[in-house]
Design a protein around this motif. Structure first.
Motif, PDB file in Angstrom:
ATOM      1  N   LEU A  69       0.855  -1.185   0.000  1.00 45.95           N
ATOM      2  CA  LEU A  69       0.000   0.000   0.000  1.00 45.95           C
ATOM      3  C   LEU A  69       0.888   1.230   0.000  1.00 45.95           C
ATOM      4  CD1 LEU A  69      -2.760   1.424   0.468  1.00 45.95           C
ATOM      5  CD2 LEU A  69      -2.437   0.998   2.914  1.00 45.95           C
ATOM      6  N   PRO A  70       0.850   2.062  -1.046  1.00 46.82           N
ATOM      7  CA  PRO A  70       1.708   3.251  -1.077  1.00 46.82           C
ATOM      8  C   PRO A  70       1.544   4.076   0.200  1.00 46.82           C
ATOM      9  CG  PRO A  70       0.620   2.943  -3.193  1.00 46.82           C
ATOM     10  CD  PRO A  70       0.012   1.946  -2.256  1.00 46.82           C
ATOM     11  N   THR A  71       2.670   4.356   0.840  1.00 49.56           N
ATOM     12  CA  THR A  71       2.647   5.005   2.152  1.00 49.56           C
ATOM     13  C   THR A  71       3.826   5.953   2.257  1.00 49.56           C
ATOM     14  OG1 THR A  71       1.612   3.054   3.160  1.00 49.56           O
ATOM     15  CG2 THR A  71       2.696   4.603   4.646  1.00 49.56           C
ATOM     16  N   SER A  72       3.591   7.113   2.865  1.00 43.27           N
ATOM     17  CA  SER A  72       4.661   8.066   3.133  1.00 43.27           C
ATOM     18  C   SER A  72       4.928   8.122   4.628  1.00 43.27           C
ATOM     19  CB  SER A  72       4.272   9.456   2.626  1.00 43.27           C
ATOM     20  OG  SER A  72       3.197   9.980   3.405  1.00 43.27           O
ATOM     21  N   ALA A  73       6.084   8.650   4.990  1.00 47.66           N
ATOM     22  CA  ALA A  73       6.426   8.783   6.407  1.00 47.66           C
ATOM     23  C   ALA A  73       5.415   9.654   7.141  1.00 47.66           C
ATOM     24  CB  ALA A  73       7.833   9.372   6.554  1.00 47.66           C
ATOM     25  N   GLU A  74       4.834  10.635   6.444  1.00 50.59           N
ATOM     26  CA  GLU A  74       3.851  11.527   7.076  1.00 50.59           C
ATOM     27  C   GLU A  74       2.581  10.788   7.475  1.00 50.59           C
ATOM     28  OE1 GLU A  74       5.588  12.232   4.297  1.00 50.59           O
ATOM     29  OE2 GLU A  74       6.936  13.605   5.365  1.00 50.59           O
ATOM     30  N   GLN A  75       2.345   9.598   6.891  1.00 52.80           N
ATOM     31  CA  GLN A  75       1.140   8.822   7.202  1.00 52.80           C
ATOM     32  C   GLN A  75       1.357   7.807   8.322  1.00 52.80           C
ATOM     33  OE1 GLN A  75       0.641   7.403   3.171  1.00 52.80           O
ATOM     34  NE2 GLN A  75      -1.049   8.823   2.794  1.00 52.80           N
ATOM     35  N   ILE A  76       2.499   7.854   8.985  1.00 52.61           N
ATOM     36  CA  ILE A  76       2.846   6.903  10.042  1.00 52.61           C
ATOM     37  C   ILE A  76       2.860   7.597  11.397  1.00 52.61           C
ATOM     38  CG2 ILE A  76       4.633   5.371  10.940  1.00 52.61           C
ATOM     39  CD1 ILE A  76       3.344   4.277   8.432  1.00 52.61           C
ATOM     40  N   ARG A  77       2.268   6.928  12.391  1.00 55.81           N
ATOM     41  CA  ARG A  77       2.369   7.364  13.781  1.00 55.81           C
ATOM     42  C   ARG A  77       2.934   6.196  14.592  1.00 55.81           C
ATOM     43  NH1 ARG A  77       2.305  11.304  11.616  1.00 55.81           N
ATOM     44  NH2 ARG A  77       0.879  13.091  11.737  1.00 55.81           N
ATOM     45  N   ILE A  78       4.016   6.454  15.320  1.00 54.52           N
ATOM     46  CA  ILE A  78       4.704   5.413  16.073  1.00 54.52           C
ATOM     47  C   ILE A  78       4.023   5.211  17.428  1.00 54.52           C
ATOM     48  CG2 ILE A  78       6.901   4.683  17.059  1.00 54.52           C
ATOM     49  CD1 ILE A  78       6.805   4.809  13.955  1.00 54.52           C
ATOM     50  N   THR A  79       3.907   3.947  17.839  1.00 53.24           N
ATOM     51  CA  THR A  79       3.324   3.611  19.134  1.00 53.24           C
ATOM     52  C   THR A  79       4.240   2.636  19.869  1.00 53.24           C
ATOM     53  OG1 THR A  79       2.072   1.730  18.228  1.00 53.24           O
ATOM     54  CG2 THR A  79       0.982   3.885  18.236  1.00 53.24           C
ATOM     55  N   SER A  80       4.006   2.505  21.163  1.00 51.24           N
ATOM     56  CA  SER A  80       4.776   1.548  21.961  1.00 51.24           C
ATOM     57  C   SER A  80       4.101   0.182  21.864  1.00 51.24           C
ATOM     58  CB  SER A  80       4.868   2.026  23.411  1.00 51.24           C
ATOM     59  OG  SER A  80       5.557   3.247  23.476  1.00 51.24           O
ATOM     60  N   GLY A  81       4.279  -0.449  20.719  1.00 52.72           N
ATOM     61  CA  GLY A  81       3.616  -1.713  20.432  1.00 52.72           C
ATOM     62  C   GLY A  81       2.204  -1.495  19.926  1.00 52.72           C
ATOM     63  N   SER A  82       1.612  -2.544  19.335  1.00 53.50           N
ATOM     64  CA  SER A  82       0.271  -2.399  18.789  1.00 53.50           C
ATOM     65  C   SER A  82      -0.773  -2.281  19.890  1.00 53.50           C
ATOM     66  CB  SER A  82      -0.067  -3.574  17.861  1.00 53.50           C
ATOM     67  OG  SER A  82       0.064  -4.809  18.533  1.00 53.50           O
ATOM     68  N   GLN A  83      -0.459  -2.762  21.099  1.00 55.26           N
ATOM     69  CA  GLN A  83      -1.423  -2.609  22.188  1.00 55.26           C
ATOM     70  C   GLN A  83      -1.639  -1.129  22.520  1.00 55.26           C
ATOM     71  OE1 GLN A  83      -3.400  -4.815  23.527  1.00 55.26           O
ATOM     72  NE2 GLN A  83      -4.340  -3.233  24.770  1.00 55.26           N
TER      73      GLN A  83
ATOM     74  N   ALA B 238      -0.895  12.674  24.960  1.00 54.34           N
ATOM     75  CA  ALA B 238      -1.607  12.664  26.236  1.00 54.34           C
ATOM     76  C   ALA B 238      -1.354  11.371  27.008  1.00 54.34           C
ATOM     77  CB  ALA B 238      -3.101  12.850  25.989  1.00 54.34           C
ATOM     78  N   ILE B 239      -1.170  10.271  26.289  1.00 54.21           N
ATOM     79  CA  ILE B 239      -1.012   8.968  26.934  1.00 54.21           C
ATOM     80  C   ILE B 239       0.423   8.738  27.400  1.00 54.21           C
ATOM     81  CG2 ILE B 239      -1.060   6.471  26.492  1.00 54.21           C
ATOM     82  CD1 ILE B 239      -3.475   7.072  24.614  1.00 54.21           C
ATOM     83  N   SER B 240       1.400   8.979  26.510  1.00 56.71           N
ATOM     84  CA  SER B 240       2.782   8.636  26.869  1.00 56.71           C
ATOM     85  C   SER B 240       3.829   9.619  26.333  1.00 56.71           C
ATOM     86  CB  SER B 240       3.107   7.225  26.372  1.00 56.71           C
ATOM     87  OG  SER B 240       3.004   7.145  24.965  1.00 56.71           O
ATOM     88  N   MET B 241       3.401  10.748  25.823  1.00 56.25           N
ATOM     89  CA  MET B 241       4.276  11.781  25.260  1.00 56.25           C
ATOM     90  C   MET B 241       4.936  11.292  23.979  1.00 56.25           C
ATOM     91  SD  MET B 241       7.109  14.298  27.029  1.00 56.25           S
ATOM     92  CE  MET B 241       5.920  14.784  28.272  1.00 56.25           C
ATOM     93  N   GLN B 242       5.796  10.259  24.093  1.00 54.93           N
ATOM     94  CA  GLN B 242       6.366   9.663  22.891  1.00 54.93           C
ATOM     95  C   GLN B 242       6.889   8.281  23.250  1.00 54.93           C
ATOM     96  OE1 GLN B 242       8.894  12.013  24.331  1.00 54.93           O
ATOM     97  NE2 GLN B 242      10.004  10.177  24.953  1.00 54.93           N
ATOM     98  N   SER B 243       7.082   7.443  22.226  1.00 53.02           N
ATOM     99  CA  SER B 243       7.717   6.146  22.443  1.00 53.02           C
ATOM    100  C   SER B 243       9.219   6.346  22.606  1.00 53.02           C
ATOM    101  CB  SER B 243       7.421   5.206  21.269  1.00 53.02           C
ATOM    102  OG  SER B 243       6.044   4.921  21.193  1.00 53.02           O
ATOM    103  N   SER B 244       9.857   5.379  23.231  1.00 52.88           N
ATOM    104  CA  SER B 244      11.288   5.447  23.510  1.00 52.88           C
ATOM    105  C   SER B 244      12.080   5.798  22.254  1.00 52.88           C
ATOM    106  CB  SER B 244      11.763   4.101  24.057  1.00 52.88           C
ATOM    107  OG  SER B 244      13.159   3.979  23.970  1.00 52.88           O
ATOM    108  N   VAL B 245      12.825   6.891  22.312  1.00 54.40           N
ATOM    109  CA  VAL B 245      13.602   7.331  21.151  1.00 54.40           C
ATOM    110  C   VAL B 245      14.720   6.344  20.846  1.00 54.40           C
ATOM    111  CG1 VAL B 245      15.036   9.179  20.204  1.00 54.40           C
ATOM    112  CG2 VAL B 245      13.021   9.742  21.581  1.00 54.40           C
ATOM    113  N   VAL B 246      15.407   5.853  21.867  1.00 52.90           N
ATOM    114  CA  VAL B 246      16.505   4.927  21.607  1.00 52.90           C
ATOM    115  C   VAL B 246      15.985   3.646  20.958  1.00 52.90           C
ATOM    116  CG1 VAL B 246      16.458   3.873  23.930  1.00 52.90           C
ATOM    117  CG2 VAL B 246      18.566   3.832  22.590  1.00 52.90           C
ATOM    118  N   ASP B 247      14.819   3.178  21.369  1.00 54.20           N
ATOM    119  CA  ASP B 247      14.249   1.987  20.734  1.00 54.20           C
ATOM    120  C   ASP B 247      13.809   2.285  19.305  1.00 54.20           C
ATOM    121  OD1 ASP B 247      14.678   0.440  22.972  1.00 54.20           O
ATOM    122  OD2 ASP B 247      12.677   0.747  23.786  1.00 54.20           O
ATOM    123  N   GLN B 248      13.211   3.454  19.094  1.00 51.92           N
ATOM    124  CA  GLN B 248      12.802   3.812  17.730  1.00 51.92           C
ATOM    125  C   GLN B 248      13.993   3.853  16.780  1.00 51.92           C
ATOM    126  OE1 GLN B 248       9.785   6.972  17.040  1.00 51.92           O
ATOM    127  NE2 GLN B 248       9.870   7.264  19.255  1.00 51.92           N
TER     128      GLN B 248
END
Length: 408
Positions: free
Chosen positions: A102-116, A278-288
């Motif tokens: 599926l054609p996808t750009s980086a702007e269409q992605i939001r990173i989470t701390s796992g799918s949960q 609001a939930i976690s500010m951001q996912s771990s940068v070092v892990d990303q």
């Protein structure tokens, strides 16, 4: 003269202080997911309960090399706060992998701390108290939890060996007017079944006709035993703009990294970023940054191919060991990938009632009732085949068979 604050009367006993608990968590002293990990940690029990990868299969040297690379070259940034949307390098790598289907750009992605967390972020962004969410019957239990704590009401939709039934989905939409539909089309948790292409197209037609959005959860889709690919429903005409497509590295790289992502289009992307903040500010940068480096520099596809070959052998071991010990009329699924198979023993059995005896015999599974939004099949059980060797699986299945026989 005694102080006005003192008293000769004996102190009255009082109950221990208890925080007032939100109604959505009242009575929830545990959860099926928490119980899964507790069972998996017991050294005296062979657990089929959790979808817990065998740690001996982790690409430990490659992952360590990627962490070392990130900390040596980008240490200050890796240990700092990051963006709620996710780090650009990882969003670019996620977009690259998704673009195979599926054609996808980086702007269409939001990173989470796992799918949960992705499910929780989506629920936070989309759901109001009283909203209806249509789910497969059965479905992933932690998705039911994530939606329920946001006040949604889950309605189960009838399924067969190919997934949700389009006619049943159509009727449920007409009856309940849902806020959204949640599906796991590929190597579903808990049943292991996969929706064929024709069924995906039929489901998409129903959703498009009724203008209902979809959360498509796909943490297992790359764990194919024969190397085949199943394009997501989001890739069908008209569906990408109305689908939140969720992916995870937990089952491909390692669950401890806790990195996943959501693909979306349009204004909802900003809402997802606000909810994530609001939930976690951001996912771990070092892990990303480490996952981004791994996807850039290592061969994830080769690693997955190696792991799925082992998983296929373990599926065969569990299915082969269960076939002769299950009662007449029982049914088990035959997954073509993923981590789970599903067994329904028949009306005379209660898998929850059997569990204590099974654990006493040194084997555990997850009773299937917890995967239903309503009208559960209490004879069903989910069994994961990925954690143990074929020899261990066969021995444990034999003990499980003895317990089933005792309850027959």
């Amino acid at each position: 003269m005694p102080s006005p604050l003192s008293s000769s009367a004996p102190a009255r006993p009082h109950a221990p202080f208890a925080f007032p608990v939100a109604a959505r968590y009242a009575g929830m002293e545990s959860s099926p997911l928490k119980d899964i990990f507790a069972l998996a940690a017991r050294p005296d029990v062979v657990s089929f309960a959790g979808g817990i990868p065998d740690p001996s299969l982790f690409a430990l040297a490659d992952i360590a090399e990627c962490y070392d690379h990130v900390l040596r070259l980008h240490g200050s940034r890796a240990l700092q706060y990051g963006q709620s949307e996710g780090e650009l390098e990882l969003r670019e790598q996620a977009a690259r992998r998704l673009s195979r289907d599926l054609p996808t750009s980086a702007e269409q992605i939001r990173i989470t701390s796992g799918s949960q967390e992705g499910l929780f972020v989506a629920a936070e962004a989309l759901l109001e108290t009283g909203d209806v969410v249509l789910v497969e019957s059965p479905t992933y239990l932690a998705a039911v939890q994530a939606f329920a704590v946001h006040g949604a009401r889950m309605v189960g939709v009838q399924t067969d060996e190919h997934g949700v039934l389009p006619d049943a989905l159509d009727r449920a939409i007409r009856t309940h007017r849902p806020k959204l539909v949640y599906l796991i089309p590929t190597f579903q948790n808990p049943t292991g079944r996969t929706m064929p292409q024709e069924r995906r197209e039929q489901v998409a037609e129903v959703l498009l006709r009724h203008d209902v959005p979809l959360i498509e959860d796909d943490p297992y889709g790359e764990l194919s035993f024969d190397g085949s690919r199943h394009r997501p429903i989001a890739a069908l005409p008209g569906m990408s703009e109305r689908t939140l497509l969720m992916k995870s590295m937990s089952k491909l790289m390692s669950p401890g990294v806790r990195i996943g992502w959501i693909r979306a289009e349009g204004p909802i992307l900003q809402t997802l970023a606000v909810a994530k903040a609001a939930i976690s500010m951001q996912s771990s940068v070092v892990d990303q940054l480490t996952v981004a480096r791994y996807l850039e520099a290592k061969d994830l596809d080769a690693h997955v191919a190696s792991v799925t070959g082992i998983y296929r052998e373990r599926r065969d071991a569990l299915a082969g060991a269960l076939a002769p010990i299950l009662p007449a009329g029982a049914h088990i699924t035959d997954p073509e990938g993923g981590m789970f198979l599903w067994a329904s023993l028949g009306e005379a059995y209660d898998a929850q009632a059997m569990l204590a005896d099974a654990v006493a015999a040194g084997v555990a599974y997850l009773p299937g009732w917890s995967f239903f939004a309503e009208n559960p099949d209490r004879s069903s059980m989910r069994l994961s085949f990925v954690t143990h060797s074929p020899e261990v699986i066969r021995a444990a299945a034999g003990r499980l068979g003895e317990v089933i026989a005792q309850h027959g």
